[in-house]
Design a protein around this motif. Structure first.
Motif, mmCIF file in Angstrom:
data_model
loop_
_atom_site.group_PDB
_atom_site.id
_atom_site.type_symbol
_atom_site.label_atom_id
_atom_site.label_comp_id
_atom_site.label_asym_id
_atom_site.label_seq_id
_atom_site.Cartn_x
_atom_site.Cartn_y
_atom_site.Cartn_z
ATOM 1 N N GLU A 43 0.842 -1.212 0.000
ATOM 2 C CA GLU A 43 0.000 0.000 0.000
ATOM 3 C C GLU A 43 0.872 1.255 0.000
ATOM 4 O O GLU A 43 0.577 2.231 -0.690
ATOM 5 C CB GLU A 43 -0.919 -0.011 1.231
ATOM 6 N N GLY A 44 1.943 1.203 0.807
ATOM 7 C CA GLY A 44 2.861 2.337 0.837
ATOM 8 C C GLY A 44 3.536 2.561 -0.492
ATOM 9 O O GLY A 44 3.685 3.709 -0.950
ATOM 10 N N ALA A 45 3.962 1.475 -1.151
ATOM 11 C CA ALA A 45 4.621 1.580 -2.452
ATOM 12 C C ALA A 45 3.681 2.146 -3.501
ATOM 13 O O ALA A 45 4.068 2.983 -4.324
ATOM 14 C CB ALA A 45 5.141 0.208 -2.892
ATOM 15 N N ARG A 46 2.426 1.696 -3.445
ATOM 16 C CA ARG A 46 1.422 2.210 -4.383
ATOM 17 C C ARG A 46 1.238 3.715 -4.194
ATOM 18 O O ARG A 46 1.244 4.491 -5.158
ATOM 19 C CB ARG A 46 0.095 1.484 -4.175
ATOM 20 N N SER A 47 1.079 4.138 -2.934
ATOM 21 C CA SER A 47 0.882 5.562 -2.646
ATOM 22 C C SER A 47 2.104 6.387 -3.037
ATOM 23 O O SER A 47 1.970 7.488 -3.586
ATOM 24 C CB SER A 47 0.588 5.756 -1.152
ATOM 25 N N ALA A 48 3.299 5.854 -2.761
ATOM 26 C CA ALA A 48 4.531 6.571 -3.089
ATOM 27 C C ALA A 48 4.670 6.767 -4.590
ATOM 28 O O ALA A 48 5.089 7.847 -5.048
ATOM 29 C CB ALA A 48 5.739 5.811 -2.534
ATOM 30 N N MET A 49 4.330 5.756 -5.372
ATOM 31 C CA MET A 49 4.411 5.877 -6.826
ATOM 32 C C MET A 49 3.388 6.895 -7.337
ATOM 33 O O MET A 49 3.684 7.705 -8.229
ATOM 34 C CB MET A 49 4.188 4.526 -7.494
ATOM 35 N N LYS A 50 2.201 6.855 -6.758
ATOM 36 C CA LYS A 50 1.166 7.815 -7.171
ATOM 37 C C LYS A 50 1.603 9.243 -6.854
ATOM 38 O O LYS A 50 1.464 10.152 -7.685
ATOM 39 C CB LYS A 50 -0.153 7.492 -6.456
ATOM 40 N N ILE A 51 2.152 9.443 -5.653
ATOM 41 C CA ILE A 51 2.657 10.764 -5.253
ATOM 42 C C ILE A 51 3.756 11.220 -6.213
ATOM 43 O O ILE A 51 3.799 12.386 -6.625
ATOM 44 C CB ILE A 51 3.184 10.720 -3.803
#
Length: 226
Positions: A206-214
């Motif tokens: 979930e963190g990786a997904r959010s970081a990529m989106k950011i």
């Protein structure tokens, strides 16, 4: 044994991508020697030999004793994933390209975090370091940016992701070109990549997904793409 086989298959795909998508090697070209290529790919020479054997069996490469490994002279590279290749060759504006990245890459980061092997994570980390070095030295980072994002897509272990790579490469090329005139983007790229890698290493999808989106949304904002 199964893990090694999976890794050798993945490396065979990487070499195929160098030929078919990146156009780094053309029919008749000689591949780098075993030591150089295994170091570049962060793998053992045994795994590289297995990957090359796969490509020889499939008629992509040929080994000439005493001379090295070559891309087959009669290899037809014009039919590689035609629908996506055609799309990537069209004049696509930066907004459309970044929207495409926003659709696919956060999910790729999510699944890669769940599925990446330890060697795959190591390669992603290494490419992240290389990008940081290129930015600090004010050198062209297009190729290593492609490798970074390709390594993440590869680690999803979703075969369809390979077919999207020509379009993702087009988006990265456009982004690097635009960011060369914007120091803020380069600085944010370093910080964002570190954040993505930290979440991946922690196996936090979930963190990786959010970081990529950011990362992608920040690039859109920094570049003024609307």
């Amino acid at each position: 044994m199964n893990r090694r086989k999976r890794l050798s298959d993945s490396i065979a795909d990487d070499i195929m991508s160098m030929i078919m998508i990146e156009k780094r090697f053309c029919p008749g070209d000689k591949l780098p020697n075993e030591i150089e290529l295994s170091e570049e790919l962060n793998i053992s020479r045994t795994t590289l030999r297995e990957a090359i054997r796969i490509l020889v069996t499939n008629g992509i490469l040929e080994i000439e004793r005493g001379r090295g490994t070559f891309v087959k002279e009669d290899l037809d590279i014009s039919n590689t994933v035609p629908s996506f290749q055609e799309l990537s060759n069209e004049k696509i504006n930066a907004k459309d390209l970044y929207e495409m990245r926003l659709i696919f890459e956060p999910e790729a980061a999510y699944y890669a975090t769940l599925r990446a092997s330890d060697p795959e994570l190591k390669r992603i980390l290494e490419y992240g370091k290389q990008i940081e070095e290129k930015i600090k030295l004010n050198q062209d980072r297009t190729e290593v940016e492609q490798k970074f994002h390709k390594a993440i897509a590869k680690a999803t272990h979703n075969e369809f992701m390979d077919k999207l790579m020509p379009v993702i490469f087009e988006a990265i090329d456009k982004g690097v070109t635009l960011s060369e005139k914007n120091e803020l983007v380069a600085k944010d790229t370093i910080n964002d990549h570190k954040m993505i890698i930290e979440f991946m290493q922690a196996r936090n999808p979930e963190g990786a997904r959010s970081a990529m989106k950011i990362h992608i949304l920040r690039a859109l904002k920094d570049l003024g793409i609307e």
